[in-house]
Design an enzyme around this catalytic site. Structure first.
Site, PDB file in Angstrom:
ATOM      1  CG  ASN A 251      20.821  21.344  53.431  1.00 29.95           C
ATOM      2  OD1 ASN A 251      20.504  21.629  52.277  1.00 29.95           O
ATOM      3  ND2 ASN A 251      20.187  21.815  54.482  1.00 29.95           N
ATOM      4  CD  GLU A 286      14.162  20.655  58.854  1.00 27.89           C
ATOM      5  OE1 GLU A 286      13.866  21.711  59.443  1.00 27.89           O
ATOM      6  OE2 GLU A 286      14.275  19.547  59.408  1.00 27.89           O
TER       7      GLU A 286
HETATM    8  N1  LIG Z   1      18.737  23.973  52.012  1.00 28.17           N
HETATM    9  C1  LIG Z   1      18.098  24.440  53.055  1.00 28.17           C
HETATM   10  N2  LIG Z   1      18.295  23.869  54.262  1.00 28.17           N
HETATM   11  C2  LIG Z   1      17.632  24.332  55.321  1.00 28.17           C
HETATM   12  C3  LIG Z   1      16.768  25.400  55.224  1.00 28.17           C
HETATM   13  N3  LIG Z   1      16.242  25.630  56.449  1.00 28.17           N
HETATM   14  C4  LIG Z   1      16.787  24.730  57.292  1.00 28.17           C
HETATM   15  N4  LIG Z   1      17.632  23.940  56.621  1.00 28.17           N
HETATM   16  C5  LIG Z   1      18.463  22.848  57.136  1.00 28.17           C
HETATM   17  O1  LIG Z   1      17.684  21.772  57.572  1.00 28.17           O
HETATM   18  C6  LIG Z   1      18.484  21.025  58.483  1.00 28.17           C
HETATM   19  C7  LIG Z   1      17.628  20.519  59.588  1.00 28.17           C
HETATM   20  O2  LIG Z   1      18.412  19.682  60.358  1.00 28.17           O
HETATM   21  P1  LIG Z   1      17.995  19.064  61.730  1.00 28.17           P
HETATM   22  O3  LIG Z   1      17.065  20.010  62.464  1.00 28.17           O
HETATM   23  O4  LIG Z   1      19.216  18.626  62.445  1.00 28.17           O
HETATM   24  O5  LIG Z   1      17.113  17.853  61.371  1.00 28.17           O
HETATM   25  P2  LIG Z   1      17.290  16.723  60.277  1.00 28.17           P
HETATM   26  O6  LIG Z   1      18.671  16.595  59.798  1.00 28.17           O
HETATM   27  O7  LIG Z   1      16.236  16.959  59.243  1.00 28.17           O
HETATM   28  O8  LIG Z   1      16.935  15.467  61.124  1.00 28.17           O
HETATM   29  P3  LIG Z   1      15.532  14.976  61.636  1.00 28.17           P
HETATM   30  O9  LIG Z   1      14.603  16.171  61.611  1.00 28.17           O
HETATM   31  O10 LIG Z   1      15.745  14.514  63.022  1.00 28.17           O
HETATM   32  O11 LIG Z   1      15.079  13.927  60.728  1.00 28.17           O
HETATM   33  C8  LIG Z   1      19.609  21.956  58.952  1.00 28.17           C
HETATM   34  O12 LIG Z   1      20.826  21.474  58.442  1.00 28.17           O
HETATM   35  C9  LIG Z   1      19.263  23.294  58.344  1.00 28.17           C
HETATM   36  O13 LIG Z   1      20.406  24.003  57.944  1.00 28.17           O
HETATM   37  C10 LIG Z   1      16.582  26.006  53.950  1.00 28.17           C
HETATM   38  O14 LIG Z   1      15.830  26.977  53.758  1.00 28.17           O
HETATM   39  N5  LIG Z   1      17.269  25.485  52.904  1.00 28.17           N
END
Ligand SMILES: Nc1nc2c(ncn2[C@@H]2O[C@H](COP(=O)(O)OP(=O)(O)OP(=O)(O)O)[C@@H](O)[C@H]2O)c(=O)[nH]1
Length: 365
Positions: A251, A286
């Site tokens: 992101n 996600e």
């Molecule tokens: N673009 C987008 N981002 C999302 C959505 N839902 C959640 N996110 C993002 O997904 C990210 C999840 O981050 P983290 O939970 O820190 O986990 P990660 O960066 O995937 O790291 P790990 O899970 O440990 O591999 C966050 O930055 C949320 O803002 C969505 O619907 N759209």
């Protein structure tokens, strides 16, 4: 008897034959059949008694027979032995009513006022028979009373009517029938439209708007169904929790829109690798939850590996640069002692382990 008790009795009476699993339209028809049967036998009973008091025995007998038929239509709705009690009851009500009306037209009823009752036929025939059958029944009814009334020299009538009365009776009857047919048509099509819209909204409430996959609510329904089925038939059932690795970085680097595109695209890739009986939901931001019926842990693991490598190879573009994402997956084959929440927690714990062990891997308990 107090008013509340009376109201409850009336409600129970009018709901005789209502089946909980049936749709609202069918139950509404049963309700009206009971109501109409009740009005029908009450009025014919009172009119029958009044005819006997006036010493018009034949009319009295006919009205009491009609009263019995209307009452039978209610008894039929109580029956558990008849295959389609509503259909039987509705046909009985319509036919009895038409026969009674033909009789009233034939004899003239009390001082020639009998034909005034025929206007009950169109709403009843259309409500119980629907547009097609109702219109056909009304057509047949008009034909019979027209032949009776217009047969030369009143030979087929037990009374006499003036030509003006007969012709205006038929015209007004046809006008009322057309209005009711139009009303029934509008009512039926509105009902169908509302039903379609309500089904659409219900479906939407179970879906995630971004990916089009099931949302938590939709998945909970599937989980409950499959969980019960697996326990009933002792089938294997596996749950799989999947999370995109380092998605925050994706992101941050490529923007939120790109992130959304990836969430959507991964859903489609996953979906294409599943069987019809499998379910997939967007469980969180996600995070995806898979439900795999008739699948044991090692079969689930094979699928998880297949999906993981597929995602790894998937290419995305941002400002002419290609990049890819990886996923981590935690699996758990459900055991009899598990509740739904426990099974999900176990899959989640395995996902956490996969993250801890370096991501882009699948782990099963
Ligand atoms: N673009 C987008 N981002 C999302 C959505 N839902 C959640 N996110 C993002 O997904 C990210 C999840 O981050 P983290 O939970 O820190 O986990 P990660 O960066 O995937 O790291 P790990 O899970 O440990 O591999 C966050 O930055 C949320 O803002 C969505 O619907 N759209």
């Amino acid at each position: 008897m107090d008013f509340k008790k009376l109201k409850r009795h009336a409600k129970n009476y009018l709901n005789t034959g209502v089946v909980q699993s049936n749709d609202t339209e069918s139950n509404q028809h049963v309700f009206v059949a009971n109501l109409f049967g009740f009005i029908g036998y009450s009025i014919t009973f009172l009119m029958g008694v009044s005819a006997f008091i006036r010493e018009d025995r034949l009319l009295g007998m006919v009205l009491l027979i009609a009263c019995l038929l209307f009452f039978s239509s209610h008894l039929i709705l109580r029956s558990k032995r008849i295959t389609d009690p509503y259909k039987f009851s509705a046909n009985l009500v319509t036919i009895s009513l038409m026969m009674l009306m033909i009789y009233l037209v034939f004899t003239g009823g009390v001082k020639g006022t009998g034909p005034l009752w025929i206007y009950i036929v169109p709403p009843v025939a259309l409500f119980f028979g629907g547009m097609r059958k109702g219109t056909r029944n009304i057509g047949l009814f008009v034909l019979v009373i027209s032949v009776l009334m217009f047969y030369p020299n009143n030979e087929w009538l037990g009374t006499t009517y003036t030509f003006e009365f007969k012709s205006r009776l038929i015209y007004s009857f046809l006008t009322v029938s057309c209005l009711f047919a139009f009303y029934e048509y509008v009512r039926q099509s509105s009902f169908i439209r509302i039903q379609e819209m309500s089904q659409k909204f219900e479906k939407q409430a179970m879906r995630d708007p971004l990916s089009g996959l099931l949302n938590r609510r939709g998945m909970r329904v599937k989980l409950q169904d499959e969980f019960e089925r697996s326990q009933r038939y002792n089938n294997e059932l596996t749950v799989m929790m999947c999370d995109i690795d380092n998605f925050k970085r994706v992101n941050d680097q490529y923007g939120h829109d790109k992130g959304d595109e990836i969430i959507k695209s991964l859903g489609a890739v996953f979906k294409s690798g599943l069987r019809r009986q499998d379910s997939l939901a967007r469980w969180g931001g996600e995070e995806y939850l898979f439900l795999l019926p008739e699948t044991n842990g090692s079969q689930g693991m094979q699928l998880a590996e297949k999906l993981r490598t597929k995602i790894e190879k998937e290419q995305y573009t941002h400002e002419y640069k290609n990049f890819s994402v990886t996923v981590s997956i935690g699996l758990h084959q459900i055991v009899v002692t598990d509740t739904i929440n426990q099974a999900i927690t176990k899959a989640d714990t395995n996902l956490y382990k996969a993250k801890e062990q370096g991501r882009n891997r699948c782990i099963i308990s």
